[in-house]
Each structure stands twice: as C-alpha cells, then as structure tokens.
Design an enzyme around this catalytic site. Structure first.
Site, PDB file in Angstrom:
ATOM      1  N   GLY A  10      37.431  36.206  37.589  1.00 44.59           N
ATOM      2  CA  GLY A  10      38.233  37.425  37.640  1.00 44.59           C
ATOM      3  C   GLY A  10      38.712  37.663  39.061  1.00 44.59           C
ATOM      4  CB  CYS A  11      39.350  40.820  40.814  1.00 43.31           C
ATOM      5  SG  CYS A  11      39.768  41.449  42.448  1.00 43.31           S
ATOM      6  CG  PHE A  12      40.526  36.520  44.979  1.00 41.57           C
ATOM      7  CD1 PHE A  12      40.924  37.747  45.458  1.00 41.57           C
ATOM      8  CD2 PHE A  12      41.461  35.501  44.955  1.00 41.57           C
ATOM      9  CE1 PHE A  12      42.211  37.985  45.899  1.00 41.57           C
ATOM     10  CE2 PHE A  12      42.757  35.718  45.401  1.00 41.57           C
ATOM     11  CZ  PHE A  12      43.133  36.965  45.870  1.00 41.57           C
TER      12      PHE A  12
END
EC number: 1.8.4.11
Length: 173
Positions: A10-12
C-alpha cells in the site's frame, strides 16, 4: 555485509517506519517497482498506466536482522487478503507484493505465506503476490521519511491500518 529486500504494502509512507526503526536497518527508501516505465514520477504511477506499485527498498545487515524477520514484519503491516490495494489506498499501485531477488528469498517468502495461510489468523485466502524483483526507482524526496517530516499526517494516514492490524495481531504495530 548488506542485503536488500523490497516490499509493497500500500502507501509507501506507511511502510517505512516499521522497518526503519528495527536494529540492523541501514536505510528504507520509498519508491516504485514492478512497472514498465523507466524512472516514473509519482503522478505517472498514480495514473495507473506505468504498471508500478509503491514499495519500500530496505537495505539491511543480515547478521543483525534476517530476511525471515523482515518478512514477518511485512505481514504485520499489510492486509494480505486484499489484492486490490491496502486500506484506504485502492488500485494496482497499492497492491501487496513481496519482490524477491534470490531463490532463497523466494523460498522464505513462499514458506512464510503458506504458514500465514494455515495459521487461522485470517478467514480469507492470503493473496499477496511473490514476484521477481524488477528495477526499483526511488520516489521524489518529499516522499522519503514521511513519518518524520509530517507526523500528524502520517498518523492520520495510518489510523485505518493500525485498527486492522490491532484486530489481527493483537497489538498496535
């Protein structure tokens, strides 16, 4: 001695701190991998046309922290039953993937995924992919170490993730 691991979850922004705070970690870099465009920008990746996913590249000392331990930390940061994104972040650029560099890393990841599947921790199939590493491109500087640069926004971004992880792992991750 240094080795590298690449994980997409997902979002880094949400994937850096859990690894960055471990002993034996030299660096955790936010970036893009798995696509067909050389050196993509954030805007290009978000368009969904590059094939990339947001990921983190972890450079570590295997004498202090093993690849197996990194994979275990990875599972405790993601929803491995959701192939179409992670938490509030949806789409291919947020898919969960373990990118292996060696056959040993592939074996470790596959064995760990199988163990998680049979553990009973989740009532749905584990769908996280295990794919051979492709070129990794660091994200723009403003994406690096986001949890340190903007702690309030980082907290807001990670709240849905934290609730899910606490429900499945029993404590805040």
């Amino acid at each position: 001695m240094k080795e590298t691991a690449i994980f997409a979850g997902g979002c880094f922004w949400c994937m850096v701190k859990p690894f960055d705070t471990q002993p034996g970690i030299f660096s955790v870099t936010s970036g893009y991998t798995g696509g067909h465009v050389v050196n993509p920008t954030y805007e290009q990746v978000c368009s969904g046309k590059t094939g990339h996913t947001e990921a983190v590249e972890i450079v570590y000392d295997p004498e202090i922290i093993s690849y197996e331990e990194l994979v275990e930390i990875y599972w405790q940061q993601t929803d491995p039953t959701d192939a179409f994104g992670q938490f509030q972040d949806r789409g291919d650029s947020y898919r969960p993937v373990i990118f292996y560099q060696t056959q040993e890393q592939k074996f470790v990841a596959e064995k760990s995924r199988a163990a998680l599947q049979t553990s009973g921790r989740y009532d749905q199939p584990i769908v996280t992919k295990i794919e051979q590493q492709k070129p990794f491109y660091p994200a723009e500087e403003y994406h690096q170490d986001f949890y340190q640069k903007d702690p309030k926004r980082y907290q807001a971004e990670t709240t849905p993730r934290q609730k899910f992880l606490q429900a499945h792992w029993g404590k805040e991750k």
